[in-house]
Scaffold this motif. Structure first.
Motif, PDB file in Angstrom:
ATOM      1  N   MET A 110      59.505  28.650  -5.517  1.00 30.67           N
ATOM      2  CA  MET A 110      60.843  28.162  -5.737  1.00 30.67           C
ATOM      3  C   MET A 110      61.783  28.231  -4.737  1.00 30.67           C
ATOM      4  O   MET A 110      62.498  27.288  -4.063  1.00 30.67           O
ATOM      5  N   LEU A 111      61.638  29.248  -3.548  1.00 29.64           N
ATOM      6  CA  LEU A 111      62.218  29.561  -2.517  1.00 29.64           C
ATOM      7  C   LEU A 111      61.959  28.650  -1.363  1.00 29.64           C
ATOM      8  O   LEU A 111      62.850  28.189  -0.915  1.00 29.64           O
ATOM      9  N   ALA A 112      60.604  28.409  -1.140  1.00 29.20           N
ATOM     10  CA  ALA A 112      60.165  27.074  -0.266  1.00 29.20           C
ATOM     11  C   ALA A 112      60.587  26.181  -0.732  1.00 29.20           C
ATOM     12  O   ALA A 112      61.050  25.199   0.296  1.00 29.20           O
ATOM     13  N   ASP A 113      60.805  25.492  -1.992  1.00 32.80           N
ATOM     14  CA  ASP A 113      61.299  24.243  -2.139  1.00 32.80           C
ATOM     15  C   ASP A 113      63.033  24.322  -1.956  1.00 32.80           C
ATOM     16  O   ASP A 113      63.610  23.521  -1.262  1.00 32.80           O
ATOM     17  N   PRO A 120      56.298  22.507   0.515  1.00 32.93           N
ATOM     18  CA  PRO A 120      56.259  23.792   0.028  1.00 32.93           C
ATOM     19  C   PRO A 120      54.967  24.470  -0.457  1.00 32.93           C
ATOM     20  O   PRO A 120      54.935  25.360  -0.737  1.00 32.93           O
ATOM     21  N   SER A 121      54.221  23.647  -0.844  1.00 37.91           N
ATOM     22  CA  SER A 121      52.811  23.958  -1.115  1.00 37.91           C
ATOM     23  C   SER A 121      52.061  24.698  -0.092  1.00 37.91           C
ATOM     24  O   SER A 121      51.103  25.422  -0.252  1.00 37.91           O
ATOM     25  N   ALA A 122      52.523  24.375   1.355  1.00 38.21           N
ATOM     26  CA  ALA A 122      51.860  25.030   2.482  1.00 38.21           C
ATOM     27  C   ALA A 122      52.628  26.158   2.915  1.00 38.21           C
ATOM     28  O   ALA A 122      52.186  27.247   3.832  1.00 38.21           O
ATOM     29  N   ALA A 123      53.906  26.543   2.393  1.00 32.96           N
ATOM     30  CA  ALA A 123      54.771  27.614   2.606  1.00 32.96           C
ATOM     31  C   ALA A 123      53.977  29.000   2.325  1.00 32.96           C
ATOM     32  O   ALA A 123      53.304  28.800   1.196  1.00 32.96           O
ATOM     33  N   TRP A 294      57.173  32.039   5.147  1.00 31.31           N
ATOM     34  CA  TRP A 294      56.978  31.222   6.682  1.00 31.31           C
ATOM     35  C   TRP A 294      56.920  29.955   6.383  1.00 31.31           C
ATOM     36  O   TRP A 294      56.040  29.554   5.467  1.00 31.31           O
ATOM     37  N   ARG A 295      57.081  29.226   7.187  1.00 25.63           N
ATOM     38  CA  ARG A 295      57.086  27.576   6.916  1.00 25.63           C
ATOM     39  C   ARG A 295      55.494  27.100   6.666  1.00 25.63           C
ATOM     40  O   ARG A 295      55.538  26.355   5.614  1.00 25.63           O
ATOM     41  N   ASP A 296      54.532  27.687   7.313  1.00 25.80           N
ATOM     42  CA  ASP A 296      53.084  27.516   7.168  1.00 25.80           C
ATOM     43  C   ASP A 296      52.217  28.518   7.523  1.00 25.80           C
ATOM     44  O   ASP A 296      52.659  29.512   7.821  1.00 25.80           O
TER      45      ASP A 296
END
Length: 468
Positions: A110-113, A120-123, A294-296
């Protein structure tokens, strides 16, 4: 955690216990009080032990009237019930409590989004005990990425971290514990946080990253993250130095996405490698829970991640702490589920409205000058007006405490040590009604303060126990 010393005087004076505290034999429990600095010889009835501790804690301040803390002091009763149901669950035991682990994973997603991760699935991310641990983890990742790029020079070269002098003390701890040079951008004039170009000028080949604060604890202002990234982009174009940015969004990362949607500060900026926030601040959860993202996977070096067995599979973990209750993570998921985007927007807007309205009322008293107005974080700082000579901000803080209000007074860091301010943090639960009571109490103190011959504070450093 603070360090404490043992007792400085002999153990306790006798203390009689109210006979009503006893259960079967009320008189039998009245002979002597239990010791405070060594284990008692015999057990006490649970009601007696509870009442002895409860009575001493009555001398603590009322957390709802604590306008110094950013930490959540009110939640719904249903959240309290959920936390009580989960307080015995150890967050680290992923295989024993798979649903609690799943709720943690959902919060990260949720936070990545929310923070606009490109994918977001890669964060990647994790829960922590608060923003201090999250900052330590982010700093470790920055240092390890830098050391991998500089294997021919490290450990001979000393890494450095660039940040404003207004950073929270956890960043000073990180630099101390992990042997990183802290390069601090000082305050100047009416700029009370980091200047993007000044930060870029401090960077060199040993800079592991730059920290931008989305919501300074000194005055509630946002640092210009987009401008900081632009200055570092220009630096890379000129010198080839590629310096990542970590956004310490302890408070603002749970305010800006809802109230300042046009403000670009998050993973939309390619230079932002990681972000942290405190779930127990404007995430609206009781202490202590924080989040680091982290972004990825490339932004979080694999060698920092430990693997644990999880339902016969592989569960990666990244943490400084080990055992901790799952209650706060469950409460965070409850709050995300309970409020959603529109609910968070309504809560944070209400809090900002209270802050802005109260700041205007303080300014209207005529004795004070506002530094900020609560229009970024729901926080504002103010000092005494230039013509006020009879009292200072420390006198105001001390007198407000007599009414039950905890309002910190403190001196700013270099180069504005000449400036001492009061700061008010408005949180969910600090209502318009409470704000009205606060302004009434503040106004009622002014006539007596104005009659003082001079400020009563001699040692400003010792005038308050508040530290950032």
């Amino acid at each position: 955690m603070p360090l404490h010393k043992g007792p400085e005087k002999p153990d306790e004076r006798p203390l009689s216990v109210n006979p009503f505290y006893g259960e079967a034999d009320p008189v039998g429990g009245m002979t002597e009080a239990p010791p405070k600095h060594r284990l008692p010889t015999s057990p006490l009835p649970p009601s007696t032990a509870y009442q002895v501790v409860h009575d001493e804690l009555m001398l603590d301040g009322n957390s709802r009237l604590n306008l110094a803390t950013f930490v959540t002091t009110w939640m719904e009763p249903q959240a309290g019930v959920l936390m009580a149901e989960c307080r015995d669950k150890n967050m680290i035991d992923k295989d024993e409590y798979p649903r609690t682990a799943e709720l943690e994973r959902r919060c990260v997603a949720m936070l990545a989004d929310l923070w606009n991760a490109p994918d977001p699935s890669a964060a990647v991310g994790c829960s922590t005990t608060g923003s201090s641990e999250a900052c330590m983890l982010a700093g470790m990742a920055l240092k390890r990425r830098w050391s991998r790029r500089n294997t021919d020079r490290y450990p001979g070269a000393r890494p450095n971290l660039v940040m404003g002098v207004n950073v929270q003390v956890c960043w000073e701890k990180f630099c101390n514990f992990w042997e990183v040079e802290a390069r601090l951008v000082p305050m100047e004039g009416d700029r009370f946080h980091l200047d993007p170009q000044a930060a870029a000028d401090l960077c060199d080949e040993n800079t592991i990253g730059v920290v931008g604060i989305l919501g300074s604890t000194f005055d509630g202002s946002y640092e210009p993250i987009a401008d900081l990234c632009a200055a570092l982009d220009a630096l890379q174009e000129l010198t080839g130095l590629d310096v990542p940015v970590h956004v310490d969004g302890a408070s603002g990362a749970m305010v800006a996405p809802f109230l300042d949607e046009d403000l670009v500060w998050d993973f939309r900026l390619p230079r932002v490698a990681s972000i942290n926030t405190s779930g127990h601040k404007y995430g609206l959860v009781y202490p202590g829970v924080g989040w680091a993202l982290w972004r990825d996977k490339e932004a979080l070096p694999e060698e920092l991640v430990f693997r644990v067995n999880y339902l016969g599979g592989d569960m990666p973990t990244f943490a400084l702490n080990f055992s901790r209750p799952g209650a706060q993570v469950v409460a965070q998921y409850y709050t995300f589920l309970r409020l959603g985007r529109e609910g968070y927007r309504a809560v944070q807007q209400s809090t900002r409205d209270v802050a802005r309205g109260l700041a205007e009322r303080v300014e209207g008293l005529g004795d004070f000058r506002l530094l900020t107005r609560g229009d970024e974080l729901p926080v504002f700082a103010f000092t005494t007006a230039p013509d006020i000579q009879a009292y200072d901000v420390f006198d105001v803080s001390r007198r407000l405490r007599e009414r039950g209000w905890l309002v910190p007074a403190y001196t700013f860091p270099p180069n504005r040590e000449d400036l001492s301010v009061l700061r008010v943090v408005c949180r969910n639960g600090f209502s318009t009604d409470l704000a009205e009571l606060f302004i009434e109490d503040l106004q009622s103190l002014l006539p007596e303060l104005r009659r003082q011959p001079h400020p009563s504070t001699r040692d400003k450093g010792a005038a308050t126990g508040f530290h950032h």
